[in-house]
Scaffold this active site. Structure first.
Site, short mmCIF file in Angstrom:
data_model
loop_
_atom_site.label_atom_id
_atom_site.label_comp_id
_atom_site.label_asym_id
_atom_site.label_seq_id
_atom_site.Cartn_x
_atom_site.Cartn_y
_atom_site.Cartn_z
N THR A 19 -22.10 20.16 27.45
CA THR A 19 -22.84 18.98 26.95
C THR A 19 -24.27 19.33 26.55
O THR A 19 -25.12 18.44 26.50
CB THR A 19 -22.85 17.87 28.02
OG1 THR A 19 -23.48 18.36 29.21
CG2 THR A 19 -21.43 17.39 28.33
N ASP A 41 -19.19 20.34 31.66
CA ASP A 41 -20.27 21.24 32.05
C ASP A 41 -21.60 20.64 31.59
O ASP A 41 -21.79 20.34 30.41
CB ASP A 41 -20.08 22.62 31.40
CG ASP A 41 -21.19 23.58 31.75
OD1 ASP A 41 -21.00 24.37 32.69
OD2 ASP A 41 -22.24 23.55 31.09
N TYR A 46 -30.46 19.79 30.62
CA TYR A 46 -29.91 19.10 29.46
C TYR A 46 -30.37 17.64 29.40
O TYR A 46 -30.25 16.99 28.37
CB TYR A 46 -28.38 19.11 29.48
CG TYR A 46 -27.74 20.49 29.42
CD1 TYR A 46 -28.49 21.63 29.14
CD2 TYR A 46 -26.38 20.65 29.64
CE1 TYR A 46 -27.91 22.88 29.08
CE2 TYR A 46 -25.79 21.89 29.59
CZ TYR A 46 -26.54 23.01 29.32
OH TYR A 46 -25.95 24.24 29.28
N LYS A 75 -26.03 22.75 36.83
CA LYS A 75 -26.77 23.99 37.02
C LYS A 75 -28.19 23.73 37.52
O LYS A 75 -28.80 22.71 37.19
CB LYS A 75 -26.84 24.78 35.71
CG LYS A 75 -25.50 25.00 35.02
CD LYS A 75 -25.69 25.79 33.75
CE LYS A 75 -24.44 25.79 32.91
NZ LYS A 75 -24.20 24.49 32.24
N HIS A 108 -28.80 28.54 36.78
CA HIS A 108 -28.75 28.55 35.32
C HIS A 108 -29.30 29.84 34.71
O HIS A 108 -28.82 30.31 33.68
CB HIS A 108 -29.53 27.35 34.77
CG HIS A 108 -29.13 26.95 33.40
ND1 HIS A 108 -29.38 25.69 32.88
CD2 HIS A 108 -28.50 27.62 32.41
CE1 HIS A 108 -28.92 25.61 31.65
NE2 HIS A 108 -28.38 26.77 31.33
N SER A 148 -25.23 31.85 36.13
CA SER A 148 -25.15 31.83 34.68
C SER A 148 -26.20 32.78 34.11
O SER A 148 -27.32 32.86 34.65
CB SER A 148 -25.38 30.41 34.17
OG SER A 148 -25.32 30.34 32.76
N ASN A 149 -25.83 33.50 33.07
CA ASN A 149 -26.74 34.42 32.37
C ASN A 149 -27.20 35.59 33.25
O ASN A 149 -28.24 36.20 32.97
CB ASN A 149 -27.97 33.65 31.84
CG ASN A 149 -27.59 32.60 30.83
OD1 ASN A 149 -27.02 32.90 29.79
ND2 ASN A 149 -27.90 31.34 31.14
N GLN A 170 -21.08 32.56 34.29
CA GLN A 170 -21.00 31.92 32.99
C GLN A 170 -22.04 32.56 32.07
O GLN A 170 -23.23 32.58 32.38
CB GLN A 170 -21.28 30.42 33.13
CG GLN A 170 -21.12 29.64 31.84
CD GLN A 170 -21.57 28.20 31.99
OE1 GLN A 170 -22.62 27.80 31.48
NE2 GLN A 170 -20.79 27.40 32.70
N LEU A 199 -17.49 29.86 20.23
CA LEU A 199 -17.31 29.92 18.77
C LEU A 199 -18.56 30.45 18.09
O LEU A 199 -18.80 30.22 16.91
CB LEU A 199 -16.97 28.53 18.23
CG LEU A 199 -15.67 27.92 18.78
CD1 LEU A 199 -15.44 26.54 18.19
CD2 LEU A 199 -14.49 28.83 18.49
#
Length: 249
Positions: A19, A41, A46, A75, A108, A148-149, A170, A199
Site C-alpha cells: 500500500t 502490507d 506510508y 513496519k 523497515h 526489510s532492506n 523483504q 514488477l
C-alpha cells in the site's frame, strides 16, 4: 491462494498487496476491497494505517470475514528505532489498524533516521529494536517478526544475538535485480525471502514490462508480461508484493 509456512509456524500468502503511496480513505477502501483475499502490507511511514483500519471495519462484515482471515504486515519506521520506541510504535500501528495483533512486523530499514549510515549507533538501535520485537512476539501482539532492506551483513549481525530469528526478509527483487546470493543465504537460515517491486522499481519506469525477453515469453504463453514476471518469482518459492496500482487497473 498458495501459502507459505514461516519459521515461526505461521502461514503467509505467497502474494500480498503493498500500500505504498496509497492514501485517502476512498482509494484505500477500493484497493483493500480488490485485494481482500491476499495479504496486506503497510508501514507507519506510508501514513495510511488509520484509513486501512477504518476500511477493514466495513469490509470484514460485508464479506463475512474475521480478522483471522487476513494477513496484515506493518513496519517499524526509521525514526522509531531503539529500545522502547519500537515497542510503542508497533502498539500504535495496531491501534491505527484497529486490530488486536499483526501477523508480521518488520524493521523497515537497518538505519535510524537522523544518523549517518556509518554511525555505530545504528547497530545498537537495530539490536534494541529487535529485543522489543521479541517482546511483542512473546506478548502475542505480533505473530511473526522480520526485517526489510537488510543485507547479508545485517542479517548475520542479527542472527548472532537474537533469541527469535527473523521469519522474513523483504527487499527489492525482480528480473532486473536478481539477488541470488542473498536468496540462497536466507534459504540456508530458514528465513523466507519476500520481494517488493516485483514488477520493477519506480526508478525503472516499468522497464521490466517492455523487456523483449519477457514479452516474448508472454507471447508464447498467451499471458501479460506482468503475469510472467510474477510467475517467475513464485516458481522460485519467493513471496512477493504486488503494487496496488495494478489492483485497480
Amino acid at each position: 491462494m498458495a501459502k507459505l509456512v514461516l519459521n515461526s509456524g505461521q502461514t503467509m500468502p505467497i502474494i500480498g498487496y503493498g500500500t505504498f503511496q496509497v492514501r485517502g480513505s476512498e482509494v484505500v477502501y477500493r484497493v483493500l476491497e480488490a485485494a481482500i483475499s491476499a495479504g496486506i502490507d503497510t508501514a507507519s511511514v506510508y501514513r495510511n494505517e488509520e484509513d486501512i483500519g477504518h476500511s477493514f471495519k466495513k469490509l470484514l462484515p460485508k464479506y463475512n470475514l474475521k480478522r483471522s482471515d487476513l494477513f496484515i504486515t506493518s513496519k517499524l519506521g526509521p525514526k522509531d528505532q531503539g529500545s522502547g520506541h519500537c515497542y510503542d510504535a508497533c502498539v500504535q500501528s495496531i491501534s491505527r489498524l484497529q486490530c488486536n495483533y499483526l501477523d508480521l512486523y518488520l524493521i523497515h530499514w537497518p538505519g535510524t533516521q537522523g544518523l549517518k549510515q556509518d554511525n555505530c549507533d545504528n547497530s545498537l538501535r537495530r539490536s534494541e529494536s529487535w529485543k522489543d520485537m521479541e517482546k511483542l512476539c512473546a506478548e502475542g501482539k505480533v505473530k511473526s517478526i522480520g526485517v526489510s532492506n537488510y543485507t547479508r551483513f545485517h542479517l548475520e549481525e542479527l542472527l548472532n544475538h537474537c533469541d527469535i530469528p527473523p521469519a522474513v526478509l523483504q527487499t527489492e527483487y525482480h528480473p532486473h535485480l536478481v539477488q541470488g546470493e542473498l536468496v540462497a543465504f536466507c534459504k540456508s537460515k530458514g528465513i523466507h525471502f519476500q520481494a517488493y517491486s516485483s514488477l520493477g522499481s519506480s526508478s525503472e519506469n516499468n522497464q521490466i514490462l517492455v523487456d523483449p525477453v519477457l514479452q516474448n515469453i508472454a507471447k508464447q504463453c498467451v499471458r501479460h508480461p506482468a503475469q510472467v514476471a510474477l510467475r517467475w518469482a513464485v516458481q522460485q518459492g519467493i513471496g512477493m508484493l504486488l503494487s496496488t496500482k495494478y489492483v485497480l487497473t
